[in-house]
Enzyme design. Structure first.
Site, short mmCIF file in Angstrom:
data_model
loop_
_atom_site.label_atom_id
_atom_site.label_comp_id
_atom_site.label_asym_id
_atom_site.label_seq_id
_atom_site.Cartn_x
_atom_site.Cartn_y
_atom_site.Cartn_z
N ASP A 199 49.59 47.79 51.13
CA ASP A 199 48.50 47.68 50.16
C ASP A 199 47.17 48.12 50.78
O ASP A 199 47.06 48.32 51.99
CB ASP A 199 48.39 46.24 49.64
N ASN B 286 49.34 31.52 47.91
CA ASN B 286 49.78 31.38 46.52
C ASN B 286 51.14 32.05 46.29
O ASN B 286 51.56 32.23 45.15
CB ASN B 286 48.73 31.97 45.57
N HIS C 11 51.94 35.17 47.19
CA HIS C 11 51.95 36.63 46.98
C HIS C 11 52.64 37.34 48.16
O HIS C 11 52.64 36.86 49.29
CB HIS C 11 50.56 37.20 46.71
N GLU D 62 50.16 39.22 43.09
CA GLU D 62 49.71 37.86 42.86
C GLU D 62 50.64 37.17 41.86
O GLU D 62 51.44 37.84 41.19
CB GLU D 62 48.27 37.89 42.31
C1 F6R Z 1 48.68 42.29 53.73
C2 F6R Z 1 49.40 41.68 52.60
C3 F6R Z 1 49.25 40.24 52.28
C4 F6R Z 1 49.27 39.34 53.49
C5 F6R Z 1 49.09 37.88 53.08
C6 F6R Z 1 49.02 36.96 54.27
O1 F6R Z 1 48.98 43.65 53.85
O2 F6R Z 1 50.08 42.37 51.92
O3 F6R Z 1 50.29 39.86 51.40
O4 F6R Z 1 50.47 39.50 54.18
O5 F6R Z 1 47.91 37.74 52.33
O6 F6R Z 1 47.88 37.27 55.00
P1 F6R Z 1 47.65 36.64 56.46
O7 F6R Z 1 48.77 37.09 57.30
O8 F6R Z 1 46.33 37.19 56.91
O9 F6R Z 1 47.63 35.16 56.27
#
Ligand code: F6R
Length: 248
Positions: free
Chosen positions: A75, A141, A143, A148
């Site tokens: 992403d 959450n 995701h 989301e």
């Molecule tokens: C990042 C992504 C997100 C993160 C998630 C956890 O490329 O796709 O889904 O993996 O938000 O983020 P961290 O690891 O920073 O807690």
């Protein structure tokens, strides 16, 4: 560690490896290194996979061939230039590609602000023959990527609005100023992620425990997009004890 019954995954195709926080990188790297020397690696950004990338970089110093890998990021924020240090393009370049010796032409990060840009990214993945191993983190959450809650199983790479909770969680990279955090992202969809041949989810810390438990043990629901991983034939979850706590 034997998992308590409340944490045993519903899906027989999901393997959970519980380990100490400082072991996550090496344990996950054991799985991910199978993609070397020239496979297609799907990469997440954020804090969860940092130790995994550090482990791969150590292994390269010990002889693992990584220069031929092809990388596809999950992403990217909409509206950030690729040379903005807060962009995921910059993260993938500096944290993963450069230290692993992977040339820029082998690195793809979604970019743009329209679903047409998303469709173009899908074609790039298909042209590469699909993703061999996809690394994902999990949001508080539930995701995966920036899918989301509410994202369904059919979703493909597209523009999404970020939840306020996600923007707050990422505000630390934007001077703790929520107004600077982009409101939208271009993300691989749930179906895109599930197309990978193998998926490795890394999670650390109690903030992830509730989302991770629901993803592993509750019925599949778009309310927790990570739960769609239950439908994938080959998922390895590498998580520390806090992320696997039952009481969160
Ligand atoms: C990042 C992504 C997100 C993160 C998630 C956890 O490329 O796709 O889904 O993996 O938000 O983020 P961290 O690891 O920073 O807690």
């Amino acid at each position: 560690m034997t998992l308590p019954p409340t944490l045993v995954p519903v899906s027989s195709t999901t393997r959970v490896i519980a380990c100490a926080t400082d072991e996550i990188g090496e344990v996950a790297a054991d799985v991910v290194a199978s993609v070397a020397p020239d496979g297609v690696l799907g990469v997440a950004t954020g804090s969860s996979p940092l130790a995994l990338y550090a482990a791969l970089i150590r292994r390269r110093a010990e002889g693992l061939r990584t220069e031929g890998l092809r990388l596809f990021a999950l992403d990217e924020y909409v509206g950030l230039r690729t040379d903005d240090p807060r962009s995921y393009a910059a993260y993938v370049r500096s944290v993963i590609a450069e230290p692993l010796g992977i040339p820029v032409e082998n690195v793809r990060v979604p970019h743009g602000s329209t679903d047409t840009d998303g469709a173009a990214y899908e074609r790039l993945i298909a042209d590469a023959g699909g993703v061999d191993v996809q690394i994902v983190g999990i949001g508080r959450n539930g995701h995966i990527g920036f899918n989301e809650p509410g994202s369904d199983a059919e979703t493909r790479t597209r523009v999404v609005a970020l939840d306020e909770s996600t923007r707050r969680a990422n505000a630390e990279h934007f001077d703790d100023d929520l107004t600077q955090v982009p409101t939208h992202a271009l993300t691989q969809g749930v179906a895109t992620i599930l197309s990978a041949r193998r998926i490795v989810l890394v999670a650390a810390g109690s903030a992830k425990a509730a989302a991770l438990r629901a993803a592993l043990t509750c019925p599949v629901t778009a309310d927790n997009p990570a739960s769609f991983l239950q439908r994938h034939p080959d998922v390895t979850v590498v998580a520390d004890h806090d992320a696997l706590r039952e009481d969160r």
